[in-house]
Structure formats: structure tokens, C-alpha cells
Design an enzyme around this catalytic site. Structure first.
Site, PDB file in Angstrom:
ATOM      1  N   LYS A   4      39.952  32.184  84.458  1.00 28.51           N
ATOM      2  CA  LYS A   4      39.207  32.981  85.444  1.00 28.51           C
ATOM      3  C   LYS A   4      39.104  32.248  86.781  1.00 28.51           C
ATOM      4  CE  LYS A   4      36.741  35.308  81.740  1.00 28.51           C
ATOM      5  NZ  LYS A   4      35.550  35.364  80.881  1.00 28.51           N
ATOM      6  N   GLN A  61      29.838  32.724  80.028  1.00 30.39           N
ATOM      7  CA  GLN A  61      30.899  32.796  79.021  1.00 30.39           C
ATOM      8  C   GLN A  61      30.311  32.805  77.607  1.00 30.39           C
ATOM      9  OE1 GLN A  61      34.318  33.163  79.595  1.00 30.39           O
ATOM     10  NE2 GLN A  61      34.358  33.491  77.390  1.00 30.39           N
ATOM     11  N   ASP A 115      30.365  41.282  84.653  1.00 29.30           N
ATOM     12  CA  ASP A 115      30.842  41.509  83.284  1.00 29.30           C
ATOM     13  C   ASP A 115      30.447  42.904  82.792  1.00 29.30           C
ATOM     14  OD1 ASP A 115      32.472  39.590  82.139  1.00 29.30           O
ATOM     15  OD2 ASP A 115      30.826  38.262  81.596  1.00 29.30           O
TER      16      ASP A 115
END
Length: 299
Positions: free
Chosen positions: A58, A102, A125
Site C-alpha cells: 500500500k 491493518q 477502508d
């Protein structure tokens, strides 16, 4: 579209590269006008190897498209409260547009509490209750990366969805549940009749075989076999598993939730593993971060 053995192989790697080029061009225009580039912050807790790989990918993708990125590393023993404090710091920083934490997190940290702490306008997200609710209502929202990537693949390959029977196998909050909502919305892709199935569904084989569009996200290698697929169906394989293979230099190969060779004989279009849905998740995350920087979802 790549045609092979009578079916269309949906190339997520190619589409994600195109999306990154589009984002990079828009970022170049923004910075050329004197605006700040999008800035994504990621929090990584612990030393999980897969998580470190995902976060590194990412961060690299941010560099490729001209984003700024910040990586906050915390030890596996970090307290829940200390993690929440880091999230609040980023929430309060106007120079950071998007925030991801994460997963998975250590067992002593409640994922729901962490998700709820992220400001909806920075939740690129798409996991917070606010964004899930807005998506469900059809309002502008950050849609979680994998479902958003699947929608984009269907759109870019111009695959018909209106009036089709879409069967989703798997009901996770990250993929299955939001996918069922998106495919049923009055939109394109959408306007499907949707059946959401899972491990306890009776007659799952028969239901899957009735699907015009089959989206498989059950997390079991080779779960869907050729006899579970209707001839001409579009099959989207979300699974990714590492299985031993002595013929490979690495000692393993990657497979999906679908037995590819069997299903490809019957499908009209199918995503491979790897190279199908996977590359689209990071492209979708970048797209959401760009939207956040532009203030388009939460003006």
C-alpha cells in the site's frame, strides 16, 4: 478482454494499473494547481508477516500515484487505549486525508472499538458503521476496497447485471455482506436479484448453479467446483490461498475459492487467482483516499 478457451479472463492486474494511471494523472493536476497531494496513514500493529507485506504494498502504491503516506508501527503488546490514542491523533490531523488500521489485530484489542474510533470522513477502508450505513442507503460513501474493486471490474468489462440472479457465497462484513447490498442496489453494476449464502445454507450447490453471477468469498480453497456453476455464468473468485507445490521454486502456488480449470470450462467470464480481484483492492483504497482528499463524500 482476454478471450481464452471460450471464456473471458477478467484481468484485475491490467485494470488496476489503468486505475492507478488515472489517479496519478489527477494527483499531478491537483499538485500542479498548488493543492496538497492525498495523504494516507496506515497503522500496523505487531509483526505479522502477511500484514507487513500488505502494508508495504500500500505504501509503494501511494508512491506510484504521487500520494504522501505515513506508516505508524506499534508493537504487538500495545494497549488498546494506546492504539485508540494514535487513531485520535490522525483523526485530528487535517493534513492526513485517509486512515487504515491493518487487520488482523492482536486478540486483546477489540476490532469493533478500533473501527468505530476512525472518523467516517477518513475511513477509506469503508468499515465504519457510518460508511456501511451510507452504502446500504445508496448515499455517497467510501465502499470497502474488495467489493468496490469487484464492482469496478464488472463495470470496466461491461458485464450485464440488471435482472440477473447474483449468488454471493460468504457473508463477511468485509466482502460478502457489502457485495450482496451493492449488487441489489438500483445502479450499475446492480439491479440483481441477490441470494446471500454461507456455510450453513442448505442446497448450496443447487443455489450456486442457478447464478448468472457467482461471487465466491467463503475462504476455502477449491470450494466451488464445475458442477456448482451454470453454463455462461460470470464467476468472481475472491479467495486466495497458499498451497504446497513441489514443482514451483517457491514450494507453493496460489489458488482461489474456485477450482479454476473446471469452472473456466463453463463460465463466460472469470477472475483468475492471482491477478483477478486481488490487485483491485489497493487500487480501490487509493481511489477512496483521492475522494477523501477532494472532500467529495463528506464535503
Amino acid at each position: 478482454m482476454e478471450q481464452k478457451n471460450g471464456f473471458v479472463k477478467i484481468d484485475g492486474k491490467k485494470i488496476s494499473a489503468t486505475i492507478k494511471e488515472e489517479i496519478a494523472a489527477e494527483v499531478a493536476q491537483m499538485t500542479g494547481e498548488g493543492k496538497k497531494p492525498p495523504h494516507l496513514a496506515a497503522i500496523l500493529v505487531g509483526e505479522d508477516g502477511a500484514s507487513q507485506t500488505y502494508v508495504a504494498a500500500k505504501v509503494k502504491a501511494c508512491e506510484q500515484v504521487g500520494f504522501k503516506s505515513t506508516l505508524v508501527r506499534l508493537g504487538a503488546e500495545v494497549s488498546e487505549e494506546a492504539l485508540l490514542r494514535e487513531i485520535r491523533k490522525i483523526n485530528d490531523n487535517p493534513g492526513i486525508h485517509g486512515l487504515i488500521v491493518q487487520l488482523p489485530l492482536p486478540k486483546h484489542i477489540a476490532v469493533d472499538k478500533v473501527t468505530a474510533e476512525i472518523k467516517p470522513e477518513k475511513d477509506v477502508d469503508g468499515f465504519t458503521p457510518a460508511n456501511v450505513g451510507r452504502m446500504t442507503l445508496g448515499w455517497p460513501a467510501y465502499i470497502s476496497a474488495t467489493p468496490n474493486g469487484i464492482v469496478e471490474l464488472l463495470k470496466r468489462y461491461e458485464l450485464e447485471t440488471s435482472g440477473k440472479h447474483c449468488v454471493v457465497i460468504g457473508r463477511s462484513h468485509i466482502v460478502g455482506s457489502p457485495m450482496s447490498i451493492l449488487m441489489g442496489r438500483n445502479d450499475y453494476p446492480g439491479n440483481c436479484t441477490v441470494t446471500l449464502t454461507h456455510s450453513r445454507t442448505q442446497n448450496l450447490k443447487e443455489i450456486a448453479a442457478s447464478a448468472d453471477i457467482l461471487i465466491v468469498a467463503i475462504g476455502k480453497a477449491g470450494f466451488v467446483t464445475g458442477d456448482m456453476v451454470k453454463p455462461g455464468a460470470v464467476v468472481i473468485d475472491v479467495g486466495i490461498h497458499r498451497i504446497a507445490d513441489d514443482s514451483k521454486k517457491s514450494g507453493y502456488r496460489l489458488v482461489g475459492d474456485v477450482v479454476f480449470d473446471e469452472v473456466a470450462e463453463k463460465a463466460s467470464a472469470i477472475t483468475p487467482v492471482p491477478g483477478g480481484v486481488g490487485p483491485m483492492t489497493i487500487a480501490s483504497l487509493l481511489y477512496n483516499t483521492l475522494l477523501a482528499a477532494k472532500g467529495e463524500i463528506y464535503p
